[in-house]
Design a protein around this motif. Structure first.
Motif, PDB file in Angstrom:
ATOM      1  N   ALA A 150       0.852  -1.197   0.000  1.00  8.12           N
ATOM      2  CA  ALA A 150       0.000   0.000   0.000  1.00  8.12           C
ATOM      3  C   ALA A 150       0.883   1.241   0.000  1.00  8.12           C
ATOM      4  N   ALA A 151       0.292   2.361  -0.313  1.00  4.92           N
ATOM      5  CA  ALA A 151       1.044   3.622  -0.284  1.00  4.92           C
ATOM      6  C   ALA A 151       1.572   3.844   1.127  1.00  4.92           C
ATOM      7  N   ALA A 152       2.857   4.024   1.241  1.00 12.22           N
ATOM      8  CA  ALA A 152       3.497   4.159   2.551  1.00 12.22           C
ATOM      9  C   ALA A 152       3.130   5.489   3.189  1.00 12.22           C
ATOM     10  N   THR A 153       2.388   5.407   4.285  1.00  9.75           N
ATOM     11  CA  THR A 153       2.014   6.621   5.011  1.00  9.75           C
ATOM     12  C   THR A 153       2.805   6.752   6.303  1.00  9.75           C
ATOM     13  N   GLY A 154       3.382   5.641   6.760  1.00 11.56           N
ATOM     14  CA  GLY A 154       4.132   5.665   8.013  1.00 11.56           C
ATOM     15  C   GLY A 154       3.250   5.710   9.241  1.00 11.56           C
ATOM     16  N   VAL A 155       1.955   5.541   9.061  1.00 17.13           N
ATOM     17  CA  VAL A 155       1.017   5.621  10.181  1.00 17.13           C
ATOM     18  C   VAL A 155       0.998   4.314  10.950  1.00 17.13           C
ATOM     19  N   THR A 156       1.042   4.430  12.259  1.00 13.13           N
ATOM     20  CA  THR A 156       0.794   3.311  13.165  1.00 13.13           C
ATOM     21  C   THR A 156      -0.212   3.807  14.188  1.00 13.13           C
ATOM     22  N   THR A 157      -1.289   3.075  14.334  1.00 13.40           N
ATOM     23  CA  THR A 157      -2.345   3.472  15.266  1.00 13.40           C
ATOM     24  C   THR A 157      -2.706   2.296  16.154  1.00 13.40           C
ATOM     25  N   GLU A 158      -2.932   2.595  17.417  1.00 14.78           N
ATOM     26  CA  GLU A 158      -3.343   1.573  18.387  1.00 14.78           C
ATOM     27  C   GLU A 158      -4.712   1.945  18.934  1.00 14.78           C
ATOM     28  N   VAL A 159      -5.608   0.961  18.944  1.00 16.38           N
ATOM     29  CA  VAL A 159      -6.946   1.141  19.491  1.00 16.38           C
ATOM     30  C   VAL A 159      -7.180   0.023  20.491  1.00 16.38           C
ATOM     31  N   ASN A 160      -7.690   0.368  21.669  1.00 20.22           N
ATOM     32  CA  ASN A 160      -8.032  -0.619  22.687  1.00 20.22           C
ATOM     33  C   ASN A 160      -9.537  -0.659  22.849  1.00 20.22           C
ATOM     34  N   GLN A 161     -10.065  -1.880  22.977  1.00 22.39           N
ATOM     35  CA  GLN A 161     -11.503  -2.077  23.113  1.00 22.39           C
ATOM     36  C   GLN A 161     -11.744  -3.074  24.236  1.00 22.39           C
ATOM     37  N   GLY A 162     -12.607  -2.718  25.155  1.00 20.27           N
ATOM     38  CA  GLY A 162     -13.007  -3.647  26.206  1.00 20.27           C
ATOM     39  C   GLY A 162     -14.211  -4.444  25.756  1.00 20.27           C
ATOM     40  N   ALA A 163     -14.305  -5.671  26.241  1.00 19.26           N
ATOM     41  CA  ALA A 163     -15.453  -6.520  25.906  1.00 19.26           C
ATOM     42  C   ALA A 163     -15.675  -7.514  27.038  1.00 19.26           C
ATOM     43  N   THR A 164     -16.913  -7.914  27.211  1.00 16.62           N
ATOM     44  CA  THR A 164     -17.234  -8.979  28.159  1.00 16.62           C
ATOM     45  C   THR A 164     -17.919 -10.101  27.403  1.00 16.62           C
ATOM     46  N   VAL A 165     -17.601 -11.319  27.810  1.00 14.41           N
ATOM     47  CA  VAL A 165     -18.168 -12.499  27.165  1.00 14.41           C
ATOM     48  C   VAL A 165     -18.571 -13.486  28.260  1.00 14.41           C
ATOM     49  N   ARG A 166     -19.803 -13.977  28.178  1.00 13.85           N
ATOM     50  CA  ARG A 166     -20.247 -15.010  29.123  1.00 13.85           C
ATOM     51  C   ARG A 166     -19.680 -16.342  28.678  1.00 13.85           C
ATOM     52  N   ILE A 167     -19.091 -17.051  29.617  1.00 13.51           N
ATOM     53  CA  ILE A 167     -18.479 -18.337  29.315  1.00 13.51           C
ATOM     54  C   ILE A 167     -18.805 -19.343  30.407  1.00 13.51           C
ATOM     55  N   ASP A 168     -18.571 -20.590  30.110  1.00 18.88           N
ATOM     56  CA  ASP A 168     -18.680 -21.659  31.089  1.00 18.88           C
ATOM     57  C   ASP A 168     -17.577 -21.457  32.124  1.00 18.88           C
ATOM     58  N   ILE A 169     -17.901 -21.632  33.388  1.00 18.53           N
ATOM     59  CA  ILE A 169     -16.924 -21.392  34.448  1.00 18.53           C
ATOM     60  C   ILE A 169     -15.684 -22.277  34.274  1.00 18.53           C
ATOM     61  N   GLY A 170     -15.851 -23.469  33.747  1.00 26.10           N
ATOM     62  CA  GLY A 170     -14.702 -24.353  33.505  1.00 26.10           C
ATOM     63  C   GLY A 170     -13.800 -23.824  32.408  1.00 26.10           C
ATOM     64  N   GLU A 171     -14.369 -23.181  31.398  1.00 28.16           N
ATOM     65  CA  GLU A 171     -13.578 -22.617  30.310  1.00 28.16           C
ATOM     66  C   GLU A 171     -12.750 -21.428  30.759  1.00 28.16           C
ATOM     67  N   SER A 172     -13.185 -20.781  31.833  1.00 30.58           N
ATOM     68  CA  SER A 172     -12.474 -19.595  32.294  1.00 30.58           C
ATOM     69  C   SER A 172     -11.029 -19.929  32.708  1.00 30.58           C
ATOM     70  N   ARG A 173     -10.818 -21.127  33.164  1.00 27.69           N
ATOM     71  CA  ARG A 173      -9.466 -21.529  33.564  1.00 27.69           C
ATOM     72  C   ARG A 173      -8.550 -21.694  32.349  1.00 27.69           C
ATOM     73  N   THR A 174      -9.149 -21.978  31.204  1.00 24.46           N
ATOM     74  CA  THR A 174      -8.370 -22.151  29.972  1.00 24.46           C
ATOM     75  C   THR A 174      -7.936 -20.807  29.401  1.00 24.46           C
ATOM     76  N   PHE A 175      -8.799 -19.802  29.486  1.00 19.09           N
ATOM     77  CA  PHE A 175      -8.535 -18.527  28.835  1.00 19.09           C
ATOM     78  C   PHE A 175      -7.812 -17.514  29.696  1.00 19.09           C
ATOM     79  N   CYS A 176      -7.992 -17.581  30.999  1.00 19.56           N
ATOM     80  CA  CYS A 176      -7.413 -16.546  31.874  1.00 19.56           C
ATOM     81  C   CYS A 176      -6.428 -17.129  32.871  1.00 19.56           C
TER      82      CYS A 176
END
Length: 142
Positions: A116-142
Motif C-alpha cells: 500500500a502507499a506508505a504513510t508511516g502511520v501506526t495506530t493503536e486502538v483498545n476495546q473492552g469486551a465482556t463475554v459469558r463463558i462456562d466457568i470451567g472454560e475460564s481456567r483455559t482462557f485466563c
C-alpha cells in the motif's frame, strides 16, 4: 496553505488507520470462535481495505488479553432467560452458577499494509469486551 495540505493528509491517514483497527476489532469480536478460541481468532494479522479499491490498505494485529473472570452469582440469574437457565444447574441448593463473565481488552495495532502507499502511520486502538463463558472454560482462557 502548502503546509496545511500535508497536515490534512496525515490526519486522513490517521483516521483511516483507526477505522481499519476498529473494523478488525469488530471482525474478531463478531466471530463465533472468539468465545471458544480467542487467541486463535486473533493469531493472524487482518488485512483491511478502507477505501473500497479491493486492495489492502492496513494490516491490523489484534491481541486479546483476558483481564478478569467474574463468576455469575446464582441469585443474579433469571430462569426465564434461556442464556441464564443454562447456568443454573445446581443453584437450587445454593450451589455456584456454571457461568462466568470474562472481561477482555483487545488491542488492535494498524500499520500500512505491504504494497500500500506508505504513510508511516501506526495506530493503536483498545476495546473492552465482556463475554459469558462456562466457568470451567475460564481456567483455559485466563
Amino acid at each position: 496553505s502548502t503546509v496545511q495540505l500535508p497536515i490534512v493528509g496525515n490526519m486522513q491517514s490517521r483516521q483511516d488507520a483507526q477505522a481499519a483497527a476498529n473494523l478488525a476489532l469488530g471482525q474478531v469480536l463478531s466471530s463465533s470462535e472468539f468465545i471458544m478460541k480467542p487467541h486463535a481468532v486473533a493469531a493472524s494479522p487482518l488485512d483491511i481495505d478502507v477505501n473500497g479499491d479491493n486492495a489492502s490498505d492496513y494490516r491490523v494485529t489484534v491481541t486479546p488479553t483476558c483481564a478478569a473472570v467474574t463468576p455469575l452469582r446464582a441469585r443474579d440469574l433469571d430462569p426465564g432467560v434461556s442464556e441464564d437457565f443454562q447456568c443454573m444447574a445446581g443453584t437450587a441448593f445454593g450451589g455456584a452458577s456454571l457461568c462466568a463473565t470474562s472481561h477482555w481488552n483487545l488491542q488492535a495495532v494498524a500499520i500500512t499494509a505491504p504494497g500500500a502507499a506508505a504513510t508511516g502511520v501506526t495506530t493503536e486502538v483498545n476495546q473492552g469486551a465482556t463475554v459469558r463463558i462456562d466457568i470451567g472454560e475460564s481456567r483455559t482462557f485466563c
